[in-house]
Design a protein around this motif. Structure first.
Motif, PDB file in Angstrom:
ATOM      1  N   ARG A 171       2.713   7.079  -0.530  1.00 30.07           N
ATOM      2  CA  ARG A 171       3.965   6.866  -1.253  1.00 30.07           C
ATOM      3  C   ARG A 171       4.098   7.842  -2.417  1.00 30.07           C
ATOM      4  O   ARG A 171       3.137   8.086  -3.150  1.00 30.07           O
ATOM      5  N   THR A 172       5.314   8.329  -2.595  1.00 30.40           N
ATOM      6  CA  THR A 172       5.578   9.241  -3.725  1.00 30.40           C
ATOM      7  C   THR A 172       6.660   8.695  -4.641  1.00 30.40           C
ATOM      8  O   THR A 172       6.973   9.323  -5.663  1.00 30.40           O
ATOM      9  N   SER A 173       7.250   7.560  -4.285  1.00 27.50           N
ATOM     10  CA  SER A 173       8.276   6.957  -5.127  1.00 27.50           C
ATOM     11  C   SER A 173       8.134   5.445  -5.060  1.00 27.50           C
ATOM     12  O   SER A 173       7.427   4.902  -4.210  1.00 27.50           O
ATOM     13  N   GLY A 174       8.849   4.764  -5.954  1.00 27.74           N
ATOM     14  CA  GLY A 174       8.728   3.315  -6.016  1.00 27.74           C
ATOM     15  C   GLY A 174       7.347   2.917  -6.513  1.00 27.74           C
ATOM     16  O   GLY A 174       6.809   3.506  -7.458  1.00 27.74           O
ATOM     17  N   CYS A 175       6.762   1.917  -5.887  1.00 28.61           N
ATOM     18  CA  CYS A 175       5.414   1.483  -6.250  1.00 28.61           C
ATOM     19  C   CYS A 175       4.402   2.439  -5.633  1.00 28.61           C
ATOM     20  O   CYS A 175       4.303   2.546  -4.414  1.00 28.61           O
ATOM     21  N   THR A 176       3.663   3.137  -6.457  1.00 28.46           N
ATOM     22  CA  THR A 176       2.640   4.078  -6.004  1.00 28.46           C
ATOM     23  C   THR A 176       1.302   3.697  -6.619  1.00 28.46           C
ATOM     24  O   THR A 176       1.236   2.869  -7.535  1.00 28.46           O
ATOM     25  N   LYS A 177       0.236   4.317  -6.115  1.00 29.41           N
ATOM     26  CA  LYS A 177      -1.109   3.971  -6.588  1.00 29.41           C
ATOM     27  C   LYS A 177      -1.242   4.134  -8.096  1.00 29.41           C
ATOM     28  O   LYS A 177      -1.895   3.322  -8.768  1.00 29.41           O
ATOM     29  N   ASP A 178      -0.649   5.171  -8.624  1.00 32.09           N
ATOM     30  CA  ASP A 178      -0.807   5.437 -10.060  1.00 32.09           C
ATOM     31  C   ASP A 178      -0.024   4.450 -10.929  1.00 32.09           C
ATOM     32  O   ASP A 178      -0.285   4.328 -12.129  1.00 32.09           O
TER      33      ASP A 178
ATOM     34  N   PHE B   5      -3.826  -0.691  -0.509  1.00 33.49           N
ATOM     35  CA  PHE B   5      -4.091   0.726  -0.798  1.00 33.49           C
ATOM     36  C   PHE B   5      -3.677   1.633   0.358  1.00 33.49           C
ATOM     37  O   PHE B   5      -3.198   2.754   0.134  1.00 33.49           O
ATOM     38  N   LYS B   6      -3.827   1.155   1.569  1.00 34.31           N
ATOM     39  CA  LYS B   6      -3.393   1.959   2.716  1.00 34.31           C
ATOM     40  C   LYS B   6      -1.880   2.111   2.711  1.00 34.31           C
ATOM     41  O   LYS B   6      -1.343   3.197   3.010  1.00 34.31           O
ATOM     42  N   THR B   7      -1.171   1.032   2.372  1.00 32.62           N
ATOM     43  CA  THR B   7       0.284   1.082   2.324  1.00 32.62           C
ATOM     44  C   THR B   7       0.776   2.055   1.264  1.00 32.62           C
ATOM     45  O   THR B   7       1.782   2.751   1.455  1.00 32.62           O
TER      46      THR B   7
ATOM     47  N   ILE C  21       4.460  -5.192  -3.819  1.00 28.74           N
ATOM     48  CA  ILE C  21       4.441  -3.731  -3.981  1.00 28.74           C
ATOM     49  C   ILE C  21       5.790  -3.119  -3.589  1.00 28.74           C
ATOM     50  O   ILE C  21       5.878  -1.939  -3.249  1.00 28.74           O
ATOM     51  N   ASP C  22       6.836  -3.916  -3.645  1.00 27.54           N
ATOM     52  CA  ASP C  22       8.190  -3.437  -3.380  1.00 27.54           C
ATOM     53  C   ASP C  22       9.142  -4.088  -4.365  1.00 27.54           C
ATOM     54  O   ASP C  22       8.764  -4.971  -5.128  1.00 27.54           O
ATOM     55  N   GLY C  23      10.411  -3.662  -4.333  1.00 30.10           N
ATOM     56  CA  GLY C  23      11.383  -4.208  -5.263  1.00 30.10           C
ATOM     57  C   GLY C  23      10.969  -3.907  -6.697  1.00 30.10           C
ATOM     58  O   GLY C  23      10.553  -2.790  -7.005  1.00 30.10           O
ATOM     59  N   PRO C  24      11.013  -4.898  -7.576  1.00 28.44           N
ATOM     60  CA  PRO C  24      10.633  -4.652  -8.971  1.00 28.44           C
ATOM     61  C   PRO C  24       9.120  -4.644  -9.202  1.00 28.44           C
ATOM     62  O   PRO C  24       8.655  -4.297 -10.282  1.00 28.44           O
ATOM     63  N   PHE C  25       8.350  -4.999  -8.173  1.00 26.02           N
ATOM     64  CA  PHE C  25       6.928  -5.250  -8.356  1.00 26.02           C
ATOM     65  C   PHE C  25       6.063  -4.050  -8.028  1.00 26.02           C
ATOM     66  O   PHE C  25       6.417  -3.203  -7.210  1.00 26.02           O
ATOM     67  N   CYS C  26       4.897  -4.045  -8.637  1.00 22.53           N
ATOM     68  CA  CYS C  26       3.852  -3.073  -8.288  1.00 22.53           C
ATOM     69  C   CYS C  26       2.527  -3.589  -8.845  1.00 22.53           C
ATOM     70  O   CYS C  26       1.996  -3.085  -9.835  1.00 22.53           O
TER      71      CYS C  26
END
Length: 369
Positions: free
Chosen positions: A55-62, A49-51, A360-365
């Motif tokens: 973030r506003t693009s890619g994997c984000t909290k939402d 969650f801290k990471t 939480i990077d690449g294709p993943f979230c």
């Protein structure tokens, strides 16, 4: 799918009363380890969650998807999940029947992909990376082709290691993954040879066809196959229709205790700071990977274990590679790098190790709860 949490086993100091000579109180090591699970899971979650916080693009909290233990899903989610699995088991295969004569369904495509890649994805430097993306692709098939919208579930071995038959996964209810197999008495051990390793699997508590739950009518088309995928008598790729069998083993389940996970992540691997030591300890004889397999005769997931291990020390546990891209480097192959490509047959185009290094990077979230 599996136990995913790092455990640290803390031994309590014994307090001896100077007045009463009571024996020292010893806490149950499994209870202590299970309690510690929550602390490590909290640390892992805090990192994720801290990471993602800014973030506003890619994997984000939402966008974050939550993978949940099977027993924590609602009955509706569990039934929706098995309905989607059954959907894949009815859709036609995309892999060529010239390559895989026994394939009949989209679910068989998933199985065939693993069979073809087996000589490369075990006891090698791509074991964890390959299975991470493989699990993700399966999740995506359920969503895009069978309209599943719920959480991707996993199996936490440590919750029912004493007897997995008591788990909501295997209790045979309509919202389970099916019961144990019918008990077949007077069986002998099954001997296996794979990757240059010989093994003996003793008969357990079932052995026959699954008797209750949503998969009693499921027809298994491919396999059995241990290592080398070939067309021919009982080598995995030919058409071999049969019922789904299950043989829940209390012996192998006893190797999936909380303290066994401690040995993996908390130091039993020797060099537990390195991916090579972690991976080797996971795949060793009597290790969690094999024990998860032989507890049910299925394919356990190890992504959660690796994910938490990475998340506890992210500053040094991402970007790690080791070894080559063949089992025990036989035949000899190139060293694995972050640019090594992973292959998945008809499931998806190749992808690099670098792209599947973080959930939480690449294709993943996604995150494990």
């Amino acid at each position: 799918m599996k136990c995913i949490i790092q455990l640290i086993y803390l031994l309590s100091a014994c307090i001896v009363s100077s007045i009463h000579a009571h024996p020292p109180h010893r806490k149950d090591p499994q209870a202590v380890a299970s309690k510690q699970i929550k602390a490590w899971q909290k640390q892992y979650h805090e990192y994720i969650f801290k990471t993602l916080e800014n973030r506003t693009s890619g994997c984000t909290k939402d966008k974050l998807q939550y993978r949940r233990e099977w027993g924590s899903l609602t009955p509706k989610d569990r039934i929706d999940y098995t309905t989607a699995v059954r959907c894949l088991q009815k859709k036609p295969n995309k892999i060529s029947n010239t390559r895989v004569p026994g394939a009949r369904t989209r679910f068989d495509d998933v199985i065939a992909s693993h069979i073809f890649q087996s000589p490369f994805i075990h006891f090698s430097g791509i074991f964890l990376h390959w299975h991470r993306y493989y699990t993700y692709l399966y999740d995506q098939l359920l969503r895009t082709e069978c309209n599943y919208t719920g959480p991707q579930p996993y199996w936490d071995w440590t919750l029912t290691y004493k007897d997995p038959r008591t788990s909501k996964i295997f209790d045979g209810a309509p919202d389970s993954m099916g019961s144990n197999g019918a008990f077949i008495p007077n069986r002998t051990a099954t001997f296996t040879t794979a990757f240059g390793r010989n093994g003996s699997i003793p008969p357990a508590t079932g052995g026959g066809c699954v008797t209750a739950g949503p998969f009693t009518d499921y027809v298994v088309n491919l396999g059995p196959a241990v290592f080398e995928p070939r067309i021919g008598s009982r080598t995995g790729l030919d058409y071999n229709p049969r019922c789904l069998k299950r043989d829940v083993s209390l012996e192998f389940a006893n190797h999936t205790k909380p303290t066994d996970v401690v040995d993996l992540i908390g130091g039993g691997s020797g060099n537990n700071e390195g991916l090579e030591g972690f991976s080797a300890f996971l795949e060793k004889k009597g290790g969690l990977h094999g024990s998860g397999h032989f507890t049910i005769g299925g394919d356990p997931g190890n992504d959660g274990l690796w994910t938490v291990w990475q998340g506890l020390h992210p500053e040094r546990r991402y970007g790690m590679v080791f070894g080559t891209g063949t089992a025990d480097n036989n035949p000899p192959s190139a060293n694995v790098t972050l640019d090594t490509k992973l292959n998945f047959e008809v499931l998806a185009p190749p992808i690099t190790v670098r792209e599947v290094d973080s959930t939480i990077d690449g294709p993943f979230c996604y995150i494990y709860l």
